[in-house]
Design a protein around this motif. Structure first.
Motif, PDB file in Angstrom:
ATOM      1  N   ILE A  68      30.577  38.734  35.766  1.00  0.00           N
ATOM      2  CA  ILE A  68      31.865  38.301  36.217  1.00  0.00           C
ATOM      3  C   ILE A  68      32.923  39.607  36.232  1.00  0.00           C
ATOM      4  O   ILE A  68      33.183  40.340  35.115  1.00  0.00           O
ATOM      5  N   ASP A  69      33.446  39.870  37.238  1.00  0.00           N
ATOM      6  CA  ASP A  69      34.119  41.008  37.468  1.00  0.00           C
ATOM      7  C   ASP A  69      35.551  40.710  36.751  1.00  0.00           C
ATOM      8  O   ASP A  69      36.274  39.682  36.511  1.00  0.00           O
ATOM      9  N   PRO A  70      36.176  41.712  35.993  1.00  0.00           N
ATOM     10  CA  PRO A  70      37.446  41.742  35.395  1.00  0.00           C
ATOM     11  C   PRO A  70      38.537  41.401  36.330  1.00  0.00           C
ATOM     12  O   PRO A  70      38.410  41.596  37.450  1.00  0.00           O
ATOM     13  N   ARG A  71      39.713  40.835  35.797  1.00  0.00           N
ATOM     14  CA  ARG A  71      40.939  40.493  36.548  1.00  0.00           C
ATOM     15  C   ARG A  71      41.471  41.874  37.080  1.00  0.00           C
ATOM     16  O   ARG A  71      41.345  42.946  36.573  1.00  0.00           O
ATOM     17  N   LEU A  72      41.983  41.905  38.250  1.00  0.00           N
ATOM     18  CA  LEU A  72      42.789  42.934  38.940  1.00  0.00           C
ATOM     19  C   LEU A  72      44.368  42.948  38.511  1.00  0.00           C
ATOM     20  O   LEU A  72      45.036  41.972  38.898  1.00  0.00           O
ATOM     21  N   GLU A  73      44.626  43.717  37.845  1.00  0.00           N
ATOM     22  CA  GLU A  73      45.946  44.144  37.061  1.00  0.00           C
ATOM     23  C   GLU A  73      46.695  44.996  38.342  1.00  0.00           C
ATOM     24  O   GLU A  73      46.403  45.907  38.756  1.00  0.00           O
ATOM     25  N   THR A  74      47.995  44.417  38.719  1.00  0.00           N
ATOM     26  CA  THR A  74      48.678  44.999  39.898  1.00  0.00           C
ATOM     27  C   THR A  74      49.611  46.189  39.519  1.00  0.00           C
ATOM     28  O   THR A  74      50.154  46.893  40.167  1.00  0.00           O
ATOM     29  N   GLY A  75      50.066  46.155  38.151  1.00  0.00           N
ATOM     30  CA  GLY A  75      50.857  46.989  37.491  1.00  0.00           C
ATOM     31  C   GLY A  75      52.150  46.523  37.548  1.00  0.00           C
ATOM     32  O   GLY A  75      53.112  47.327  37.158  1.00  0.00           O
ATOM     33  N   LEU A  76      52.372  45.451  38.048  1.00  0.00           N
ATOM     34  CA  LEU A  76      53.631  44.610  37.939  1.00  0.00           C
ATOM     35  C   LEU A  76      53.498  43.583  36.907  1.00  0.00           C
ATOM     36  O   LEU A  76      52.947  42.569  37.131  1.00  0.00           O
ATOM     37  N   PRO A  77      53.823  43.964  35.434  1.00  0.00           N
ATOM     38  CA  PRO A  77      53.346  42.743  34.377  1.00  0.00           C
ATOM     39  C   PRO A  77      54.026  41.425  34.498  1.00  0.00           C
ATOM     40  O   PRO A  77      53.563  40.328  34.212  1.00  0.00           O
ATOM     41  N   GLU A  78      54.808  41.146  35.191  1.00  0.00           N
ATOM     42  CA  GLU A  78      55.845  39.917  35.525  1.00  0.00           C
ATOM     43  C   GLU A  78      54.840  39.229  36.572  1.00  0.00           C
ATOM     44  O   GLU A  78      54.730  38.019  36.282  1.00  0.00           O
ATOM     45  N   LEU A  79      54.377  39.832  37.517  1.00  0.00           N
ATOM     46  CA  LEU A  79      53.398  39.170  38.375  1.00  0.00           C
ATOM     47  C   LEU A  79      52.031  38.996  37.931  1.00  0.00           C
ATOM     48  O   LEU A  79      51.733  37.657  37.929  1.00  0.00           O
ATOM     49  N   ASP A  80      51.462  39.832  36.953  1.00  0.00           N
ATOM     50  CA  ASP A  80      50.374  39.465  36.398  1.00  0.00           C
ATOM     51  C   ASP A  80      50.427  38.391  35.368  1.00  0.00           C
ATOM     52  O   ASP A  80      49.519  37.568  35.263  1.00  0.00           O
ATOM     53  N   ARG A  81      51.623  38.521  34.662  1.00  0.00           N
ATOM     54  CA  ARG A  81      51.965  37.078  33.779  1.00  0.00           C
ATOM     55  C   ARG A  81      51.673  35.899  34.596  1.00  0.00           C
ATOM     56  O   ARG A  81      51.426  34.648  34.065  1.00  0.00           O
ATOM     57  N   ALA A  82      52.594  35.857  35.728  1.00  0.00           N
ATOM     58  CA  ALA A  82      52.504  34.326  36.335  1.00  0.00           C
ATOM     59  C   ALA A  82      51.139  33.964  36.802  1.00  0.00           C
ATOM     60  O   ALA A  82      50.948  32.782  36.803  1.00  0.00           O
ATOM     61  N   VAL A  83      50.223  34.909  37.249  1.00  0.00           N
ATOM     62  CA  VAL A  83      49.213  34.435  37.559  1.00  0.00           C
ATOM     63  C   VAL A  83      47.981  34.370  36.534  1.00  0.00           C
ATOM     64  O   VAL A  83      46.733  34.270  36.865  1.00  0.00           O
ATOM     65  N   GLY A  84      48.481  34.646  35.373  1.00  0.00           N
ATOM     66  CA  GLY A  84      47.435  34.462  33.898  1.00  0.00           C
ATOM     67  C   GLY A  84      46.833  35.721  33.415  1.00  0.00           C
ATOM     68  O   GLY A  84      45.667  35.623  32.893  1.00  0.00           O
TER      69      GLY A  84
END
Length: 459
Positions: free
Chosen positions: A67-83
């Motif tokens: 299972i591939d790890p999640r893709l973090e966008t570098g925008l913590p607020e966006l990453d928080r919203a999608v889990g």
């Protein structure tokens, strides 16, 4: 062979009718039923026949490292919203009012992933390539390795994506502009939106690509098109905000890979969307503590405690039907709180105009705001400010009792961080309310709250 007859489809809910009607009987929308030609049927038997299908490979529930790890966008607020980041192979639907900043947010997210070495593709069906490039230059993202194209044909898009290496993330802006040439209906219709979304979601699952679909919204704020679209995708995000405020709220209303009702907070600036690490401080930045009709509510959005100011104004009126204006809260819940205050405390609010506003453009849905709303209303009616450095939270029942709410400790802890020293909360709240400098005061009913303003403050 008999010629297939066209059918009529509601563009709001997807209901199918044999003949045209002015109003959809399922969703109640007017003038939303449009004639559509039936899709071409493939030359295949109706049943499965005697042929065998492909044997599926069954796997266990344990993660074996594939299972591939999640893709973090570098925008913590966006990453928080999608889990915590985007899950490879997932389909995400994001909706919001025109001009709210959806394209800007996604372009910044793609640039962050591209700078991390991910292959990012942005396909626009609404803007020319030069327009997107101009926006990227204004945001300082012109050097990001984001692959850009302008297209509306689903066949051309899938052919282009299948020819090269699979992108890690793909943005389609927007799903209502795409069309499948196998259907005769126009882009944006129920059939087209459903067919295009299904094909893109299949591509995401097959190639492990994160597909972000931008969706238009109706005048009611709901994502346009068939309701089934929200069931097909893995995550549904709404980008909210008031025109007069620079703040934007990214809210998760569905997430198969994380919690729902998580929010990310942004501020629209000249250089794009800036993240807000402490939204409570932002929402309370312009608050004046010695004004009547203002109360601070200690709420929880997802897993994040958020403090927000609730403003109320009670004004006398001679009109037969007093006005009830609400911004950021449920108008039905306000009517219930007003009825309880009238019936249990005899305040006589039924004959007055009432205006209620949640400062900062945030929309509150949890019943825990009842106590703060009641405090703001009583404060405005008596022209006495709520005690300074005070927060409130609690649910009001029809009997006038104040019922406990969840995550009281987290609310008090957030209040203590921002310098609040007093909290009014339900008396039946579990032990452990005191968090640092915050002193908790329990209230049994709305009569206890009214006594704070009518008979002097009790400590």
């Amino acid at each position: 062979m008999a010629k297939a007859k066209s059918h009529y489809v509601c563009q709001s809910c997807g209901s199918v009718y044999r003949r045209w009607a002015g109003r959809c009987t399922d969703c109640g929308a007017w003038n939303s039923i449009v004639e559509e030609a039936p899709p071409a049927e493939a030359a295949q038997p109706k049943g499965l026949g005697v042929g065998r299908g492909t044997t599926l490979k069954l796997v266990g529930l344990a993660d074996d490292g594939r299972i591939d790890p999640r893709l973090e966008t570098g925008l913590p607020e966006l990453d928080r919203a999608v889990g915590g980041g985007f899950v490879p192979g997932s389909a995400v639907l994001i909706g919001g009012d025109p001009g709210i900043g959806k394209s800007t947010l996604l372009l910044q997210a793609l640039a962050g992933l591209a700078q991390a070495g991910r292959r990012a593709v942005y396909i626009s069906g609404e803007e020319a390539e030069a327009q997107v490039q101009r926006r990227a230059g204004r945001l300082g993202l012109a050097d990001a390795e984001v692959h850009l194209a302008t297209a509306t044909s689903l066949r051309d898009i899938l052919t282009t994506l299948d020819d090269g290496p699979a992108p890690h993330i793909l943005v389609i802006d927007s799903i209502q502009t795409l069309y499948a040439d196998t259907l005769d209906s126009a882009p944006g219709t129920v059939a087209q939106v459903r067919a295009c979304a299904q094909a893109l979601i299949g591509f995401a699952k097959r190639r492990g690509t994160v597909v972000l679909l931008v969706g238009h919204v109706t005048k009611d704020g709901q994502i346009a098109g068939p309701r089934v679209l929200e069931h097909m995708v893995d995550t549904v995000l709404y980008f909210e905000g008031e025109r007069g405020h620079p703040f934007r709220i990214l809210r998760s209303v569905k997430n198969r890979y994380g919690g729902t009702d998580e929010i990310g907070v942004f501020e629209m600036t000249g250089l794009g969307l800036a993240q807000v690490g402490n939204p409570s401080e932002m929402f309370l930045s312009d608050r004046s503590g010695d004004v009547s009709g203002s109360a601070v509510f200690a709420g929880v959005e997802g897993t994040r405690p958020v403090l927000v100011e609730i403003q109320a104004l009670v004004a006398p009126t001679q009109a037969a039907n007093p006005r009830r204006t609400v911004v950021g809260w449920d108008s039905g819940r306000l009517a219930m709180v007003l009825a309880v205050l009238d019936a249990r405390c005899g305040l006589g609010l039924a004959g007055a105009d009432v205006y209620l506003n949640v400062a900062g453009g945030l929309k509150i849905a949890e019943p825990a705001a009842d106590l703060a709303v009641a405090a703001a209303l009583v404060s405005s009616l008596t022209d006495r400010p709520v005690p300074p450095e005070t927060v409130l939270f609690g649910e009001i029942s029809l009997s006038g009792d104040i019922r406990p709410v969840a995550q009281a400790d987290a609310r008090l802890k957030e209040a203590g961080k921002l310098g609040f020293t007093r909290a009014y909360l339900p008396a039946r709240t579990k032990a452990g309310q005191d968090a640092g400098p915050v002193r908790a005061h329990g209230l049994d009913g709305v009569a206890d709250l009214v006594a704070l303003f009518g008979a002097g403050e009790t400590d």
